[in-house]
Design a protein around this motif. Structure first.
Motif, PDB file in Angstrom:
ATOM      1  N   MET A   1       0.616  -1.180  -0.010  1.00  0.00           N
ATOM      2  CA  MET A   1      -0.251  -0.340  -0.203  1.00  0.00           C
ATOM      3  C   MET A   1       0.845   1.222  -0.079  1.00  0.00           C
ATOM      4  N   GLY A   2       0.956   1.940  -0.889  1.00  0.00           N
ATOM      5  CA  GLY A   2       1.296   3.682  -0.733  1.00  0.00           C
ATOM      6  C   GLY A   2       0.837   4.615   0.124  1.00  0.00           C
ATOM      7  N   ARG A   3       1.606   5.545   0.081  1.00  0.00           N
ATOM      8  CA  ARG A   3       1.979   6.344   1.108  1.00  0.00           C
ATOM      9  C   ARG A   3       0.540   7.483   1.245  1.00  0.00           C
TER      10      ARG A   3
ATOM     11  N   ALA B   1      -2.765   5.476   2.423  1.00  0.00           N
ATOM     12  CA  ALA B   1      -2.414   4.488   3.658  1.00  0.00           C
ATOM     13  C   ALA B   1      -2.385   5.637   5.154  1.00  0.00           C
ATOM     14  N   THR B   2      -2.896   5.575   6.511  1.00  0.00           N
ATOM     15  CA  THR B   2      -3.076   6.532   7.925  1.00  0.00           C
ATOM     16  C   THR B   2      -1.238   6.437   8.263  1.00  0.00           C
ATOM     17  N   ALA B   3      -1.296   7.750   8.929  1.00  0.00           N
ATOM     18  CA  ALA B   3       0.067   8.216   9.257  1.00  0.00           C
ATOM     19  C   ALA B   3      -0.681   8.218  10.458  1.00  0.00           C
ATOM     20  N   PHE B   4       0.042   7.817  11.878  1.00  0.00           N
ATOM     21  CA  PHE B   4       0.274   8.061  13.302  1.00  0.00           C
ATOM     22  C   PHE B   4       0.871   8.481  13.601  1.00  0.00           C
ATOM     23  N   ALA B   5       0.570  10.184  14.063  1.00  0.00           N
ATOM     24  CA  ALA B   5       2.110  10.881  15.022  1.00  0.00           C
ATOM     25  C   ALA B   5       1.862  11.168  16.466  1.00  0.00           C
ATOM     26  N   PHE B   6       3.128  10.509  16.667  1.00  0.00           N
ATOM     27  CA  PHE B   6       2.799  10.434  17.971  1.00  0.00           C
ATOM     28  C   PHE B   6       3.654  12.270  18.349  1.00  0.00           C
ATOM     29  N   LEU B   7       3.233  12.646  18.884  1.00  0.00           N
ATOM     30  CA  LEU B   7       3.297  14.438  19.032  1.00  0.00           C
ATOM     31  C   LEU B   7       4.024  14.879  20.364  1.00  0.00           C
ATOM     32  N   ASP B   8       5.190  14.990  20.606  1.00  0.00           N
ATOM     33  CA  ASP B   8       5.908  14.910  22.269  1.00  0.00           C
ATOM     34  C   ASP B   8       5.697  16.958  22.279  1.00  0.00           C
TER      35      ASP B   8
ATOM     36  N   ASP C   1       1.928  26.322  16.098  1.00  0.00           N
ATOM     37  CA  ASP C   1       0.870  25.513  16.727  1.00  0.00           C
ATOM     38  C   ASP C   1       0.462  24.345  16.055  1.00  0.00           C
ATOM     39  N   PHE C   2       0.517  23.476  16.776  1.00  0.00           N
ATOM     40  CA  PHE C   2      -0.078  21.759  16.263  1.00  0.00           C
ATOM     41  C   PHE C   2      -0.737  21.746  14.979  1.00  0.00           C
ATOM     42  N   ASP C   3      -2.192  22.572  15.849  1.00  0.00           N
ATOM     43  CA  ASP C   3      -3.176  22.639  14.544  1.00  0.00           C
ATOM     44  C   ASP C   3      -2.807  23.674  13.043  1.00  0.00           C
ATOM     45  N   GLN C   4      -1.249  24.848  13.317  1.00  0.00           N
ATOM     46  CA  GLN C   4      -1.626  25.706  12.480  1.00  0.00           C
ATOM     47  C   GLN C   4      -0.971  24.828  11.240  1.00  0.00           C
ATOM     48  N   ILE C   5      -0.249  23.616  11.772  1.00  0.00           N
ATOM     49  CA  ILE C   5       0.630  22.603  10.398  1.00  0.00           C
ATOM     50  C   ILE C   5      -0.504  22.066   9.721  1.00  0.00           C
ATOM     51  N   ASP C   6       0.079  21.726   8.043  1.00  0.00           N
ATOM     52  CA  ASP C   6      -0.826  21.040   7.333  1.00  0.00           C
ATOM     53  C   ASP C   6      -0.356  19.412   7.665  1.00  0.00           C
ATOM     54  N   TRP C   7      -0.486  19.103   8.146  1.00  0.00           N
ATOM     55  CA  TRP C   7       0.031  17.331   8.860  1.00  0.00           C
ATOM     56  C   TRP C   7       0.071  16.344   7.638  1.00  0.00           C
ATOM     57  N   LEU C   8      -1.222  16.346   6.805  1.00  0.00           N
ATOM     58  CA  LEU C   8      -1.357  16.055   5.397  1.00  0.00           C
ATOM     59  C   LEU C   8       0.250  15.718   4.924  1.00  0.00           C
ATOM     60  N   ARG C   9       0.438  17.193   4.105  1.00  0.00           N
ATOM     61  CA  ARG C   9       1.285  17.713   3.466  1.00  0.00           C
ATOM     62  C   ARG C   9       3.263  17.386   4.089  1.00  0.00           C
ATOM     63  N   GLU C  10       2.757  17.507   5.356  1.00  0.00           N
ATOM     64  CA  GLU C  10       4.439  17.701   5.911  1.00  0.00           C
ATOM     65  C   GLU C  10       5.383  15.590   5.957  1.00  0.00           C
ATOM     66  N   LEU C  11       3.856  14.852   6.178  1.00  0.00           N
ATOM     67  CA  LEU C  11       4.124  13.197   6.893  1.00  0.00           C
ATOM     68  C   LEU C  11       3.261  12.808   5.203  1.00  0.00           C
ATOM     69  N   GLY C  12       2.758  13.314   3.804  1.00  0.00           N
ATOM     70  CA  GLY C  12       2.606  12.404   2.726  1.00  0.00           C
ATOM     71  C   GLY C  12       2.128  11.949   2.609  1.00  0.00           C
TER      72      GLY C  12
ATOM     73  N   GLN D   1      -4.180  10.663   5.179  1.00  0.00           N
ATOM     74  CA  GLN D   1      -5.050  10.636   6.224  1.00  0.00           C
ATOM     75  C   GLN D   1      -3.933  11.096   7.611  1.00  0.00           C
ATOM     76  N   VAL D   2      -3.678  11.661   8.493  1.00  0.00           N
ATOM     77  CA  VAL D   2      -2.866  11.064   9.735  1.00  0.00           C
ATOM     78  C   VAL D   2      -4.204  11.427  10.531  1.00  0.00           C
ATOM     79  N   CYS D   3      -3.541  10.229  11.744  1.00  0.00           N
ATOM     80  CA  CYS D   3      -3.841  10.234  13.308  1.00  0.00           C
ATOM     81  C   CYS D   3      -3.336  11.252  14.188  1.00  0.00           C
ATOM     82  N   LEU D   4      -3.366  12.193  14.866  1.00  0.00           N
ATOM     83  CA  LEU D   4      -2.560  13.258  15.875  1.00  0.00           C
ATOM     84  C   LEU D   4      -2.701  11.930  17.205  1.00  0.00           C
ATOM     85  N   VAL D   5      -1.814  11.604  17.783  1.00  0.00           N
ATOM     86  CA  VAL D   5      -1.512  10.908  18.598  1.00  0.00           C
ATOM     87  C   VAL D   5      -0.954  12.520  20.028  1.00  0.00           C
TER      88      VAL D   5
END
Length: 68
Positions: A1-3, A6-13, A22-33, A36-40
């Motif tokens: 399955m290509g990126r 797929a869904t990325a699970f990003a564990f924020l520190d 601010d984490f809600d101002q980051i384009d997580w889809l673009r940043e992670l490629g 779908q992105v699930c922020l944990v």
């Protein structure tokens, strides 16, 4: 399955909240490629942010943690 399919699970520190935009101002889809992105956020992050609310060494950390 290509990126893109797929869904990325990003564990924020804690540094994401204190040092960067601010984490809600980051384009997580673009940043992670991913399509779908699930922020944990682990419970320890909330404890760390709570302790930084009273940081005597850094006004910036104190303000950022209170904002979050």
């Amino acid at each position: 399955m290509g990126r893109k399919k797929a869904t990325a699970f990003a564990f924020l520190d804690t540094n994401i909240f204190l040092q960067f935009r601010d984490f809600d101002q980051i384009d997580w889809l673009r940043e992670l490629g991913y399509q779908q992105v699930c922020l944990v956020i682990a419970p320890i992050i909330f404890a760390e942010l709570e302790s930084f609310k009273y940081d005597r060494d850094s006004q910036r950390r104190r303000e950022r943690s209170r904002k979050v």
